[in-house]
Scaffold this motif. Structure first.
Motif, PDB file in Angstrom:
ATOM      1  N   GLY A 113       0.829  -1.214   0.000  1.00  0.00           N
ATOM      2  CA  GLY A 113       0.000   0.000   0.000  1.00  0.00           C
ATOM      3  C   GLY A 113       0.856   1.254   0.000  1.00  0.00           C
ATOM      4  N   SER A 114       0.473   2.207   0.828  1.00  0.00           N
ATOM      5  CA  SER A 114       1.198   3.486   0.863  1.00  0.00           C
ATOM      6  C   SER A 114       2.457   3.400   1.720  1.00  0.00           C
ATOM      7  CB  SER A 114       0.289   4.577   1.434  1.00  0.00           C
ATOM      8  OG  SER A 114       0.013   4.264   2.790  1.00  0.00           O
ATOM      9  N   LEU A 115       2.718   2.254   2.315  1.00  0.00           N
ATOM     10  CA  LEU A 115       3.884   2.043   3.206  1.00  0.00           C
ATOM     11  C   LEU A 115       3.817   2.910   4.460  1.00  0.00           C
ATOM     12  CD1 LEU A 115       6.930   1.792   0.745  1.00  0.00           C
ATOM     13  CD2 LEU A 115       5.860  -0.055   2.007  1.00  0.00           C
ATOM     14  N   GLN A 116       2.601   3.365   4.795  1.00  0.00           N
ATOM     15  CA  GLN A 116       2.477   4.276   5.941  1.00  0.00           C
ATOM     16  C   GLN A 116       3.040   3.665   7.228  1.00  0.00           C
ATOM     17  OE1 GLN A 116      -1.382   6.484   6.534  1.00  0.00           O
ATOM     18  NE2 GLN A 116      -1.376   5.388   8.465  1.00  0.00           N
ATOM     19  N   GLY A 117       2.701   2.386   7.479  1.00  0.00           N
ATOM     20  CA  GLY A 117       3.176   1.733   8.710  1.00  0.00           C
ATOM     21  C   GLY A 117       4.685   1.574   8.731  1.00  0.00           C
ATOM     22  N   ILE A 118       5.255   1.272   7.569  1.00  0.00           N
ATOM     23  CA  ILE A 118       6.710   1.097   7.480  1.00  0.00           C
ATOM     24  C   ILE A 118       7.409   2.435   7.718  1.00  0.00           C
ATOM     25  CG2 ILE A 118       8.618   0.424   5.935  1.00  0.00           C
ATOM     26  CD1 ILE A 118       6.746  -1.886   6.848  1.00  0.00           C
ATOM     27  N   ARG A 119       6.841   3.504   7.130  1.00  0.00           N
ATOM     28  CA  ARG A 119       7.444   4.836   7.318  1.00  0.00           C
ATOM     29  C   ARG A 119       7.393   5.229   8.798  1.00  0.00           C
ATOM     30  NH1 ARG A 119      10.384   5.400   2.944  1.00  0.00           N
ATOM     31  NH2 ARG A 119       9.197   5.208   1.044  1.00  0.00           N
ATOM     32  N   GLN A 120       6.337   4.784   9.511  1.00  0.00           N
ATOM     33  CA  GLN A 120       6.267   5.106  10.948  1.00  0.00           C
ATOM     34  C   GLN A 120       7.469   4.482  11.677  1.00  0.00           C
ATOM     35  OE1 GLN A 120       2.335   3.513  11.740  1.00  0.00           O
ATOM     36  NE2 GLN A 120       1.346   5.498  11.462  1.00  0.00           N
ATOM     37  N   PHE A 168      10.159  15.236  14.275  1.00  0.00           N
ATOM     38  CA  PHE A 168       9.894  15.817  12.959  1.00  0.00           C
ATOM     39  C   PHE A 168      11.035  15.468  11.990  1.00  0.00           C
ATOM     40  CE2 PHE A 168      10.135  19.384   9.918  1.00  0.00           C
ATOM     41  CZ  PHE A 168       8.930  19.160   9.283  1.00  0.00           C
ATOM     42  N   LYS A 169      12.275  15.548  12.542  1.00  0.00           N
ATOM     43  CA  LYS A 169      13.450  15.213  11.716  1.00  0.00           C
ATOM     44  C   LYS A 169      13.364  13.750  11.268  1.00  0.00           C
ATOM     45  CE  LYS A 169      18.467  15.244  12.121  1.00  0.00           C
ATOM     46  NZ  LYS A 169      19.481  15.013  13.126  1.00  0.00           N
ATOM     47  N   GLY A 170      12.970  12.866  12.201  1.00  0.00           N
ATOM     48  CA  GLY A 170      12.849  11.437  11.882  1.00  0.00           C
ATOM     49  C   GLY A 170      11.814  11.204  10.782  1.00  0.00           C
ATOM     50  N   ILE A 171      10.700  11.934  10.854  1.00  0.00           N
ATOM     51  CA  ILE A 171       9.632  11.777   9.849  1.00  0.00           C
ATOM     52  C   ILE A 171      10.143  12.213   8.471  1.00  0.00           C
ATOM     53  CG2 ILE A 171       7.350  12.621   9.146  1.00  0.00           C
ATOM     54  CD1 ILE A 171       6.734  12.825  12.222  1.00  0.00           C
ATOM     55  N   MET A 172      10.893  13.316   8.437  1.00  0.00           N
ATOM     56  CA  MET A 172      11.432  13.798   7.156  1.00  0.00           C
ATOM     57  C   MET A 172      12.467  12.815   6.597  1.00  0.00           C
ATOM     58  SD  MET A 172       9.572  16.281   6.773  1.00  0.00           S
ATOM     59  CE  MET A 172      10.138  16.920   5.218  1.00  0.00           C
ATOM     60  N   GLN A 173      13.348  12.311   7.492  1.00  0.00           N
ATOM     61  CA  GLN A 173      14.405  11.382   7.034  1.00  0.00           C
ATOM     62  C   GLN A 173      13.810  10.069   6.524  1.00  0.00           C
ATOM     63  OE1 GLN A 173      16.831  11.174  10.564  1.00  0.00           O
ATOM     64  NE2 GLN A 173      18.294  12.679   9.800  1.00  0.00           N
ATOM     65  N   ALA A 174      12.687   9.651   7.139  1.00  0.00           N
ATOM     66  CA  ALA A 174      12.084   8.356   6.774  1.00  0.00           C
ATOM     67  C   ALA A 174      11.709   8.313   5.297  1.00  0.00           C
ATOM     68  CB  ALA A 174      10.861   8.100   7.644  1.00  0.00           C
ATOM     69  N   LYS A 175      11.393   9.490   4.732  1.00  0.00           N
ATOM     70  CA  LYS A 175      10.943   9.539   3.333  1.00  0.00           C
ATOM     71  C   LYS A 175      12.033   9.098   2.367  1.00  0.00           C
ATOM     72  CE  LYS A 175       7.544  13.021   4.268  1.00  0.00           C
ATOM     73  NZ  LYS A 175       7.062  14.354   4.205  1.00  0.00           N
ATOM     74  N   SER A 176      13.307   9.239   2.786  1.00  0.00           N
ATOM     75  CA  SER A 176      14.378   8.890   1.838  1.00  0.00           C
ATOM     76  C   SER A 176      15.175   7.658   2.270  1.00  0.00           C
ATOM     77  CB  SER A 176      15.301  10.100   1.639  1.00  0.00           C
ATOM     78  OG  SER A 176      15.754  10.533   2.892  1.00  0.00           O
ATOM     79  N   LYS A 177      14.715   6.948   3.281  1.00  0.00           N
ATOM     80  CA  LYS A 177      15.455   5.741   3.694  1.00  0.00           C
ATOM     81  C   LYS A 177      15.180   4.600   2.709  1.00  0.00           C
ATOM     82  CE  LYS A 177      16.076   6.764   8.540  1.00  0.00           C
ATOM     83  NZ  LYS A 177      15.722   6.497   9.935  1.00  0.00           N
TER      84      LYS A 177
END
Ligand SMILES: Cc1cc2nc3c(=O)[nH]c(=O)nc-3n(C[C@H](O)[C@H](O)[C@H](O)COP(=O)(O)OP(=O)(O)OC[C@H]3O[C@@H](n4cnc5c(N)ncnc54)[C@H](O)[C@@H]3O)c2cc1C
Length: 252
Positions: free
Chosen positions: A65-72, A188-197
């Motif tokens: 799906g949108s990978l929402q849980g993984i990004r969390q 907030f930094k973690g949320i932004m970094q998660a987008k490019s991991k």
């Protein structure tokens, strides 16, 4: 330490689950959340990685799906993720899940595997034990406290009357309980970094696993509604009625 954490994306438990009419499988929305149980596993993994200068890789088998849980989970601090999503895996049971996750973890290499004790949606509670058998490593289950070095792991294993201290050399597998640690909130930094991991997407055939025949859900029935209770008015002798009811229930 090279730490593999198994995380399951599940439909938001705050919304009622729906089953499809044909197979009785849970209809999985595009946006699934990280299972709360697995937030504990991620936190344990992050604390051990911080203590040993290690890495945390997430492993998940689900419709991505949108990978929402993984990004969390990535936003909490995990380094990368491996997702196995494949239509042929629809309706997988616990053993097929354990086969697939083990194959992906083995392929990546690991010192320690961490899983939750029981997921919130399927809750068979046997995937971790099956994985330890397939990976041929010790299983330290019901871990309520974990200490690890680069050589070994020691846990407090929850029992009905207290805990047992259990130690194992690495590689090993842990199944952690819900109260083992307090999961951190993503910054907030973690949320932004998660987008490019890095997120690696695999299929069952990439792993070359020969799956067993699997399960078929034959029917699903609603739990019967609870019958209304009996109200006994106390006219001064209600205790006699209570004694009679306890005798009928063979409690006394
Ligand atoms: C296309 C597809 C559709 C699926 N549809 C469903 C569905 O409708 N209903 C359903 O319950 N499951 C579904 N799954 C997932 C899979 O079948 C279940 O995860 C599996 O049966 C595990 O059972 P459990 O939740 O009882 O595990 P448990 O043994 O209760 O889980 C214990 C721990 O094992 C780990 N774990 C378990 N399953 C996974 C997983 N999939 N990925 C990563 N870690 C995991 C977690 O750390 C978890 O806390 C689907 C998977 C795919 C690929």
């Amino acid at each position: 330490m090279n730490i593999a954490v198994c995380v399951k994306q599940i439909p938001d438990p705050a919304t009622p689950y729906e089953l499809d009419d044909e197979n009785h499988w849970v209809i999985r929305p595009n946006d699934q959340v990280l299972d709360d149980t697995d937030r504990v596993g991620v936190e344990v993994g992050l604390q051990l990685a911080e203590a040993t200068d290690g890495t945390v890789t997430l492993f998940s088998m689900s419709p991505s799906g949108s990978l929402q849980g993984i990004r969390q989970a990535l936003a909490m601090g995990a380094d990368k993720a491996v997702i196995i999503d494949d239509d042929t895996l629809k309706g997988s049971d616990a053993l097929a899940t354990a086969q697939i996750l083990s194959a992906a973890i083995e392929r990546a290499g690991f010192d320690l595997v961490i899983a939750g004790t029981e997921s919130t949606d399927g809750y068979s509670g046997i995937v971790p034990q099956m994985m330890s058998e397939i990976l041929d490593v010790p299983c330290l289950s019901f871990a309520r406290k974990v200490d690890a070095t680069d050589d070994g792991v020691t846990i407090e294993r929850q029992t009905t009357s207290g805990y047992e201290a259990v130690s194992s050399p690495l590689p090993a597998l842990l199944a952690v309980t819900a109260g083992a640690v307090e999961p951190r909130y993503p910054t907030f930094k973690g949320i932004m970094q998660a987008k490019s991991k890095p997120v690696d997407m695999l299929t069952a055939s990439d792993l070359g696993v020969e799956l067993h025949a699997g399960q078929k859900v034959v029917s699903v029935t609603d739990i019967s509604a609870r019958a209304a209770g009996e109200i006994v008015e106390d006219d001064g002798e209600a205790y006699l009625k209570i004694v009679e009811l306890l005798e009928q229930a063979k409690v006394i």
